[in-house]
Design a protein around this motif. Structure first.
Motif, PDB file in Angstrom:
ATOM      1  N   THR A  21       0.683  -0.676   0.203  1.00 45.76           N
ATOM      2  CA  THR A  21       0.115   0.397   0.055  1.00 45.76           C
ATOM      3  C   THR A  21       0.923   1.114  -0.211  1.00 45.76           C
ATOM      4  N   LEU A  22       0.448   2.365  -0.335  1.00 44.66           N
ATOM      5  CA  LEU A  22       0.844   4.205  -0.595  1.00 44.66           C
ATOM      6  C   LEU A  22      -0.044   4.836   0.379  1.00 44.66           C
ATOM      7  N   LYS A  23       1.071   5.416   0.912  1.00 41.87           N
ATOM      8  CA  LYS A  23       0.542   6.982   1.529  1.00 41.87           C
ATOM      9  C   LYS A  23      -0.465   7.699   0.719  1.00 41.87           C
ATOM     10  N   PRO A  24      -1.124   8.275   1.170  1.00 42.48           N
ATOM     11  CA  PRO A  24      -2.739   9.340   0.513  1.00 42.48           C
ATOM     12  C   PRO A  24      -2.070  10.266  -0.408  1.00 42.48           C
ATOM     13  N   GLY A  25      -1.780  10.115  -1.585  1.00 43.32           N
ATOM     14  CA  GLY A  25      -1.069  10.920  -2.178  1.00 43.32           C
ATOM     15  C   GLY A  25      -0.275  10.742  -2.471  1.00 43.32           C
ATOM     16  N   GLN A  26       0.727   9.652  -2.528  1.00 38.65           N
ATOM     17  CA  GLN A  26       1.934   8.425  -3.841  1.00 38.65           C
ATOM     18  C   GLN A  26       1.630   7.771  -4.637  1.00 38.65           C
ATOM     19  N   ASP A  54      10.966  -8.359   6.240  1.00 37.41           N
ATOM     20  CA  ASP A  54      11.119  -8.243   7.564  1.00 37.41           C
ATOM     21  C   ASP A  54      10.798  -9.489   8.631  1.00 37.41           C
ATOM     22  N   GLY A  55      11.583 -10.044   8.211  1.00 31.73           N
ATOM     23  CA  GLY A  55      11.250 -11.125   9.017  1.00 31.73           C
ATOM     24  C   GLY A  55      10.911 -12.205   7.220  1.00 31.73           C
ATOM     25  N   ASP A  56       9.587 -12.805   7.039  1.00 32.32           N
ATOM     26  CA  ASP A  56       9.056 -13.432   6.770  1.00 32.32           C
ATOM     27  C   ASP A  56       7.729 -12.329   6.165  1.00 32.32           C
ATOM     28  N   GLU A  57       7.796 -11.231   6.200  1.00 33.49           N
ATOM     29  CA  GLU A  57       6.663  -9.910   5.139  1.00 33.49           C
ATOM     30  C   GLU A  57       7.506  -9.238   4.367  1.00 33.49           C
ATOM     31  N   VAL A  58       6.565  -9.339   3.292  1.00 28.22           N
ATOM     32  CA  VAL A  58       7.338  -8.514   2.520  1.00 28.22           C
ATOM     33  C   VAL A  58       6.721  -6.944   2.595  1.00 28.22           C
ATOM     34  N   VAL A  59       7.755  -6.105   2.818  1.00 25.93           N
ATOM     35  CA  VAL A  59       7.608  -4.442   3.094  1.00 25.93           C
ATOM     36  C   VAL A  59       8.025  -3.752   2.025  1.00 25.93           C
ATOM     37  N   VAL A  84       7.815   1.251  -0.624  1.00 25.84           N
ATOM     38  CA  VAL A  84       7.805   0.696   0.451  1.00 25.84           C
ATOM     39  C   VAL A  84       6.486   0.711   1.016  1.00 25.84           C
ATOM     40  N   ASP A  85       5.575  -0.507   2.054  1.00 30.44           N
ATOM     41  CA  ASP A  85       4.466  -0.502   2.114  1.00 30.44           C
ATOM     42  C   ASP A  85       4.203   0.936   2.985  1.00 30.44           C
ATOM     43  N   ALA A  86       2.945   1.896   2.907  1.00 34.12           N
ATOM     44  CA  ALA A  86       2.948   2.822   3.653  1.00 34.12           C
ATOM     45  C   ALA A  86       3.192   2.116   5.598  1.00 34.12           C
ATOM     46  N   ASP A  87       2.719   1.466   5.711  1.00 26.74           N
ATOM     47  CA  ASP A  87       2.833   0.965   7.251  1.00 26.74           C
ATOM     48  C   ASP A  87       4.658   1.002   7.505  1.00 26.74           C
ATOM     49  N   ASP A  88       5.177   0.700   7.156  1.00 30.92           N
ATOM     50  CA  ASP A  88       6.802   0.370   6.876  1.00 30.92           C
ATOM     51  C   ASP A  88       7.671   1.949   6.508  1.00 30.92           C
ATOM     52  N   GLN A  89       7.057   2.962   6.194  1.00 27.36           N
ATOM     53  CA  GLN A  89       7.625   3.582   5.748  1.00 27.36           C
ATOM     54  C   GLN A  89       7.423   4.347   6.584  1.00 27.36           C
TER      55      GLN A  89
END
Length: 151
Positions: A21-26, A54-59, A84-89
């Motif tokens: 996912t991306l942050k709004p506007g990206q 990050d571990g087994d998660e694609v970020v 980069v996923d919104a939650d991991d930025q």
């Protein structure tokens, strides 16, 4: 955050990459990941695509091209896409991906990496400047060409 690592893009990671996912506007600054996948099919000898785990998660996802024979210099060693996923930025994922890319460029004998991006609010410029890219020109479409020099 577990230790970040890279893996080649594969059938087992592509679904997760497409779900980033991306942050709004990206959204207006990033083409769909499927465009990068298509480019790798067309240019398998020069495309470099990796997922950040990050571990087994694609970020995250990074796509680049290394083609010393490219007609335009800015495309010879180029970062095409970084997501980069919104939650991991803001956690160092993007910096890790760019550092991994510059390491790969050095191994291949390049002394710099270019990126071309569209300037604008919510765009990637602040990130690219933070990780060491410096504007060096502009395309015919008013996109910024930036470069990171490799020691």
């Amino acid at each position: 955050m577990a230790e970040l690592r890279l893996e080649e893009l594969s059938a087992s990671t592509i679904v997760a990459v497409n779900a980033l996912t991306l942050k709004p506007g990206q959204e207006q600054f990033v083409a769909p990941v499927s465009y990068s996948v298509a480019a790798a099919v067309i240019n398998p000898a020069t495309a470099w695509q990796r997922v950040v785990l990050d571990g087994d998660e694609v970020v995250g996802f990074i796509s680049a091209n290394f083609d010393p024979e490219a007609h335009q210099e800015e495309f010879r060693s180029a970062l095409w896409r970084i997501n980069v996923d919104a939650d991991d930025q803001g956690r160092g994922v993007g910096r890790f991906a760019v550092d991994s890319l510059t390491d790969e460029a050095r191994k291949r004998g390049f002394d710099h990496v270019n990126v071309i991006y569209e300037p604008g609010e919510s765009g990637p410029e602040a990130f690219f400047l933070r990780v060491g890219f410096k504007p060096v020109g502009e395309t015919d479409y008013s996109e910024t060409i930036a470069r990171i020099e490799l020691p």
